[in-house]
Write a protein that holds these residues in place. Structure first.
Motif, mmCIF file in Angstrom:
data_model
loop_
_atom_site.group_PDB
_atom_site.id
_atom_site.type_symbol
_atom_site.label_atom_id
_atom_site.label_comp_id
_atom_site.label_asym_id
_atom_site.label_seq_id
_atom_site.Cartn_x
_atom_site.Cartn_y
_atom_site.Cartn_z
ATOM 1 N N PRO A 289 1.136 -1.338 0.193
ATOM 2 C CA PRO A 289 0.043 -0.056 0.258
ATOM 3 C C PRO A 289 1.173 0.947 -0.218
ATOM 4 C CG PRO A 289 0.280 -0.662 2.271
ATOM 5 C CD PRO A 289 1.152 -2.141 1.163
ATOM 6 N N SER A 290 1.586 1.785 -1.209
ATOM 7 C CA SER A 290 1.867 2.681 -0.938
ATOM 8 C C SER A 290 2.311 3.030 -2.843
ATOM 9 C CB SER A 290 3.899 2.211 -0.644
ATOM 10 O OG SER A 290 4.439 1.091 -2.196
ATOM 11 N N SER A 291 2.323 4.345 -3.058
ATOM 12 C CA SER A 291 2.559 4.876 -3.856
ATOM 13 C C SER A 291 3.538 4.231 -5.455
ATOM 14 C CB SER A 291 3.460 6.488 -3.884
ATOM 15 O OG SER A 291 4.638 6.561 -4.005
ATOM 16 N N PRO A 292 3.110 4.383 -6.282
ATOM 17 C CA PRO A 292 3.639 3.945 -7.554
ATOM 18 C C PRO A 292 5.183 4.313 -7.535
ATOM 19 C CG PRO A 292 1.908 4.891 -8.387
ATOM 20 C CD PRO A 292 2.003 5.496 -6.897
ATOM 21 N N ILE A 293 5.646 5.297 -7.161
ATOM 22 C CA ILE A 293 7.562 5.949 -7.436
ATOM 23 C C ILE A 293 7.923 5.450 -6.017
ATOM 24 C CG2 ILE A 293 7.046 8.210 -5.381
ATOM 25 C CD1 ILE A 293 9.504 7.256 -8.090
ATOM 26 N N GLU A 294 7.536 5.279 -4.785
ATOM 27 C CA GLU A 294 7.808 4.513 -3.655
ATOM 28 C C GLU A 294 8.017 2.756 -4.093
ATOM 29 O OE1 GLU A 294 6.341 6.849 -0.254
ATOM 30 O OE2 GLU A 294 4.930 5.519 -1.182
ATOM 31 N N ARG A 295 7.616 2.088 -4.914
ATOM 32 C CA ARG A 295 7.157 0.284 -5.061
ATOM 33 C C ARG A 295 8.302 0.493 -5.710
ATOM 34 N NH1 ARG A 295 2.311 0.929 -5.083
ATOM 35 N NH2 ARG A 295 1.068 0.941 -7.149
ATOM 36 N N PHE A 296 8.418 1.593 -7.023
ATOM 37 C CA PHE A 296 9.519 1.237 -7.909
ATOM 38 C C PHE A 296 11.053 1.195 -7.224
ATOM 39 C CE2 PHE A 296 12.974 4.119 -11.098
ATOM 40 C CZ PHE A 296 12.324 3.859 -12.287
ATOM 41 N N GLU A 297 11.000 2.306 -5.974
ATOM 42 C CA GLU A 297 12.407 2.522 -5.830
ATOM 43 C C GLU A 297 12.336 1.222 -4.462
ATOM 44 O OE1 GLU A 297 14.693 5.525 -1.787
ATOM 45 O OE2 GLU A 297 12.917 6.155 -3.377
ATOM 46 N N LEU A 298 11.346 0.764 -4.171
ATOM 47 C CA LEU A 298 11.676 -0.590 -3.491
ATOM 48 C C LEU A 298 12.414 -1.720 -4.754
ATOM 49 C CD1 LEU A 298 8.765 -1.073 -1.125
ATOM 50 C CD2 LEU A 298 11.027 -0.531 -0.360
ATOM 51 N N VAL A 299 11.626 -2.054 -5.880
ATOM 52 C CA VAL A 299 12.139 -2.908 -6.822
ATOM 53 C C VAL A 299 13.974 -2.641 -7.177
ATOM 54 C CG1 VAL A 299 11.791 -4.252 -9.050
ATOM 55 C CG2 VAL A 299 9.952 -3.410 -7.582
ATOM 56 N N TRP A 300 14.092 -0.687 -6.978
ATOM 57 C CA TRP A 300 15.685 -0.912 -7.644
ATOM 58 C C TRP A 300 16.583 -0.991 -6.532
ATOM 59 C CZ3 TRP A 300 17.707 -0.536 -11.965
ATOM 60 C CH2 TRP A 300 17.344 -0.105 -13.084
ATOM 61 N N ALA A 301 16.252 -1.309 -5.467
ATOM 62 C CA ALA A 301 16.659 -0.941 -3.997
ATOM 63 C C ALA A 301 17.199 -2.889 -4.136
ATOM 64 C CB ALA A 301 16.338 -0.959 -3.077
#
Length: 204
Positions: free
Chosen positions: A76-88
């Motif tokens: 339950p987070s914004s698309p950009i926050e999920r994007f950052e998690l994937v890149w991490a």
């Protein structure tokens, strides 16, 4: 395990240990415990075997990545926050797969002079692009195939450049939060994500 599987496994070991240009047919067959004729029978040439071994390794990396980030899309987070998690998680995988990325980088350079290798890498990159589109499309563009393809192409470009940077100068390679912030700045225009008239990437 049959000879084909033995050759693929041995080829991957040799690639990681010696690199693409220094791996010979004899290196692979000695590691696999097979004859030189087995390469021709199963793959046609040493180059085709090495290309198949790299392709297999990249497919396995993609599968591991899908498993690793599988829970991100539902957070339950914004698309950009999920994007950052994937890149991490992608960046974290570089150390474990350093040998794979080193070989891939070497092969990209060699592909400029070896048409068969270039063709094999082109096909592999197309599959990788589709896989990244699926992963990141679920994160930032669910239900939109056209946008997912665009996102996949961008992520593949980012991934290739980031790998090269990380291999050469890991201390200065951007972290996932820095990649995300740079995209926010670009999307927000001269004023940044919170500047005049600017709307950050992933903002409402």
């Amino acid at each position: 395990m049959g000879n084909r599987e033995k050759l693929l496994l041995a080829a991957r070991e040799c690639l990681e240990r010696k690199g693409y240009t220094r791996t010979t047919a004899r290196d692979v067959t000695q590691a696999a415990g097979t004859s030189l004729a087995a390469i021709g029978y199963h793959f046609g040439s040493t180059e085709a075997l090495l290309n198949a071994a790299l392709h297999q390794a990249m497919e396995e990396w993609g599968a591991r990545l899908e498993r690793t980030v599988g829970d991100v899309a539902g957070r339950p987070s914004s698309p950009i926050e999920r994007f950052e998690l994937v890149w991490a998680r992608i960046v974290a995988s570089f150390e474990d797969d350093r040998a794979l990325w080193t070989v891939l980088s070497e092969m990209m350079v060699q592909a400029q002079h070896v048409p068969d290798l270039r063709e094999a890498l082109t096909a592999s990159m197309a599959e990788g692009r589709a896989g990244l589109a699926e992963i990141f499309g679920d994160v930032v563009a669910p239900g939109d195939p056209a946008n997912a393809r665009l996102v996949g192409a961008l992520c593949q470009t980012l991934l290739t450049g980031l790998v090269m940077h990380w291999l050469i100068d890991p201390e200065r390679a951007p972290a996932s939060n820095e990649i995300t912030e740079a995209l926010r700045l670009l999307a927000g225009g001269p004023g940044g994500p919170s500047g005049p008239g600017g709307r950050g990437l992933g903002s409402a």
